[in-house]
Scaffold this motif. Structure first.
Motif, PDB file in Angstrom:
ATOM      1  N   LEU A   1     -11.119  -5.722  -0.360  1.00 12.66           N
ATOM      2  CA  LEU A   1      -9.696  -6.001  -0.630  1.00 12.66           C
ATOM      3  C   LEU A   1      -9.215  -5.441  -2.103  1.00 12.66           C
ATOM      4  O   LEU A   1     -10.102  -5.391  -3.045  1.00 12.66           O
ATOM      5  N   PHE A   2      -7.896  -5.210  -2.178  1.00 14.83           N
ATOM      6  CA  PHE A   2      -7.467  -4.653  -3.315  1.00 14.83           C
ATOM      7  C   PHE A   2      -6.244  -5.049  -3.598  1.00 14.83           C
ATOM      8  O   PHE A   2      -5.384  -5.487  -2.910  1.00 14.83           O
ATOM      9  N   ALA A   3      -5.628  -5.105  -4.930  1.00 16.84           N
ATOM     10  CA  ALA A   3      -4.330  -5.080  -5.572  1.00 16.84           C
ATOM     11  C   ALA A   3      -3.809  -6.278  -4.901  1.00 16.84           C
ATOM     12  O   ALA A   3      -4.401  -7.531  -5.084  1.00 16.84           O
ATOM     13  N   SER A   4      -2.687  -6.516  -4.562  1.00 12.21           N
ATOM     14  CA  SER A   4      -1.836  -7.612  -4.088  1.00 12.21           C
ATOM     15  C   SER A   4      -2.744  -8.372  -3.227  1.00 12.21           C
ATOM     16  O   SER A   4      -2.607  -9.568  -3.072  1.00 12.21           O
ATOM     17  N   VAL A   5      -3.424  -7.804  -2.171  1.00  9.05           N
ATOM     18  CA  VAL A   5      -4.054  -8.468  -1.142  1.00  9.05           C
ATOM     19  C   VAL A   5      -5.398  -9.095  -1.903  1.00  9.05           C
ATOM     20  O   VAL A   5      -5.787 -10.440  -1.360  1.00  9.05           O
ATOM     21  N   ALA A   6      -6.198  -8.613  -2.744  1.00 13.05           N
ATOM     22  CA  ALA A   6      -7.137  -9.052  -3.406  1.00 13.05           C
ATOM     23  C   ALA A   6      -6.676 -10.194  -4.166  1.00 13.05           C
ATOM     24  O   ALA A   6      -7.329 -11.328  -4.434  1.00 13.05           O
TER      25      ALA A   6
ATOM     26  N   ALA B   1      -2.397 -17.360   2.222  1.00 19.34           N
ATOM     27  CA  ALA B   1      -1.654 -16.623   1.174  1.00 19.34           C
ATOM     28  C   ALA B   1      -1.612 -15.105   1.793  1.00 19.34           C
ATOM     29  O   ALA B   1      -0.687 -14.585   1.089  1.00 19.34           O
ATOM     30  N   LEU B   2      -2.471 -14.695   2.813  1.00 14.71           N
ATOM     31  CA  LEU B   2      -2.340 -13.630   3.466  1.00 14.71           C
ATOM     32  C   LEU B   2      -1.524 -13.336   4.646  1.00 14.71           C
ATOM     33  O   LEU B   2      -1.061 -12.350   5.069  1.00 14.71           O
TER      34      LEU B   2
ATOM     35  N   GLU C   1     -18.057  -0.467   6.486  1.00 17.48           N
ATOM     36  CA  GLU C   1     -17.308  -0.864   5.474  1.00 17.48           C
ATOM     37  C   GLU C   1     -15.675  -0.938   5.670  1.00 17.48           C
ATOM     38  O   GLU C   1     -15.045   0.186   6.161  1.00 17.48           O
ATOM     39  N   LEU C   2     -15.002  -1.956   5.935  1.00 19.83           N
ATOM     40  CA  LEU C   2     -13.481  -1.768   5.923  1.00 19.83           C
ATOM     41  C   LEU C   2     -12.748  -2.257   4.872  1.00 19.83           C
ATOM     42  O   LEU C   2     -12.944  -3.214   4.275  1.00 19.83           O
ATOM     43  N   ALA C   3     -11.899  -1.140   4.429  1.00 22.81           N
ATOM     44  CA  ALA C   3     -10.986  -1.556   3.245  1.00 22.81           C
ATOM     45  C   ALA C   3      -9.656  -1.678   3.730  1.00 22.81           C
ATOM     46  O   ALA C   3      -9.155  -1.037   4.785  1.00 22.81           O
ATOM     47  N   VAL C   4      -9.114  -2.790   3.329  1.00 22.14           N
ATOM     48  CA  VAL C   4      -7.634  -3.051   3.587  1.00 22.14           C
ATOM     49  C   VAL C   4      -6.891  -2.583   2.566  1.00 22.14           C
ATOM     50  O   VAL C   4      -7.006  -2.767   1.189  1.00 22.14           O
ATOM     51  N   ILE C   5      -5.858  -1.653   2.783  1.00 26.03           N
ATOM     52  CA  ILE C   5      -5.142  -0.845   2.005  1.00 26.03           C
ATOM     53  C   ILE C   5      -3.618  -1.161   2.009  1.00 26.03           C
ATOM     54  O   ILE C   5      -2.926  -0.999   2.904  1.00 26.03           O
ATOM     55  N   PRO C   6      -3.208  -2.101   0.825  1.00 24.82           N
ATOM     56  CA  PRO C   6      -1.817  -2.503   0.887  1.00 24.82           C
ATOM     57  C   PRO C   6      -0.891  -0.958   0.562  1.00 24.82           C
ATOM     58  O   PRO C   6      -1.667  -0.116   0.206  1.00 24.82           O
TER      59      PRO C   6
END
Lengths: 139, 101
Positions: free
Chosen positions: B26-31, B62-63, B90-95
């Motif tokens: 998870l990254f940025a706003s999602v993390a 929150a998601l 590996e699955l990355a969630v990209i906002p």
């Protein structure tokens, strides 16, 4: 071609030096600079986060595309990660080509494409809070 | 798995109880909303990238509502949301991205 993500200030002169060669009649650079406001709201600093291995891969793909499409001789892309102060460079792109038209177009293509496909995120910090900038999000 | 509230997952998942292990990034706003950057997760065989995110949404209020606004990268390649996950992925969630200037 050189692609870098860096936590240190970007030295644009180094990139320009690298694309300065006798065969390059045109050199074009783009410098993205941390602005002190967002639509008039004062910004105190910016923060960039990246999914680093994938961001590097995507930047390289964009660089190669530009090289092939415009017959560039040299491409340099460097993006800053972490906290940046007002006036610092978030990204510097330098391209070298035999003629100016190709250099201008390729440089524009690289920054425009970078902004829409590379997994890098910007957080704007204001005096009273911070917001992740998500341009394509509805609402 | 039986009892799942995500029809997309249930429709694809055979009733064998088989599961796949996925490393979720998870990254940025999602993390920030999730309060975490990485989670090792076991999901039913046949689960899609979006299906996995919907399970996460159910787990982390929150998601909620973010599924339509994120992209997915499997093993560092962008993939459509209906991509079925494999064991070890590996699955990355990209906002929505906002690099550059």
């Amino acid at each position: 071609m050189n692609i870098r993500l860096t936590h240190e200030p970007i030295d644009a002169d180094v990139l320009i030096q690298r694309v300065t060669r006798p065969g390059n009649g045109g050199i074009c650079t783009f410098h993205g600079i941390v602005r002190d406001n967002m639509d008039g709201r004062p910004v105190v600093k910016l923060e960039y986060e990246a999914f680093e291995p994938m961001a590097l891969q995507e930047l390289e793909r964009i660089g190669r595309e530009a090289e092939e499409r415009w017959g560039l001789t040299d491409v340099e892309i460097e993006h800053r990660i972490g906290e940046l102060r007002i006036g610092e460079a978030s990204v510097v792109i330098a391209v070298g080509a035999p003629h100016r038209a190709e250099a201008f177009e390729a440089c524009r293509y690289i920054i425009d494409t970078l902004k829409t496909t590379v997994p890098i995120w910007k957080k704007e910090w204001y005096r009273d809070g911070a917001v992740w900038i998500e341009p394509t999000a509805a609402g | 798995m039986s009892g799942s509230t995500a029809p997309q997952v249930a429709a694809n998942a055979p009733e064998t109880g088989a599961s796949v292990r996925v490393s979720l990034l998870l990254f940025a706003s999602v993390a920030e909303a999730a309060g975490e950057r990485r989670r090792e997760i076991c999901v039913a065989e046949g689960t899609t990238a979006r299906g996995l995110f919907e399970q996460l949404e159910a787990d982390i209020p929150a998601l909620a509502g973010r599924a339509d606004h994120v992209s997915f990268a499997r093993n560092q390649q962008f993939v459509p949301p209906d991509t079925v996950l494999a064991d070890g992925d590996e699955l990355a969630v990209i906002p929505p991205v906002s690099g550059g200037a």
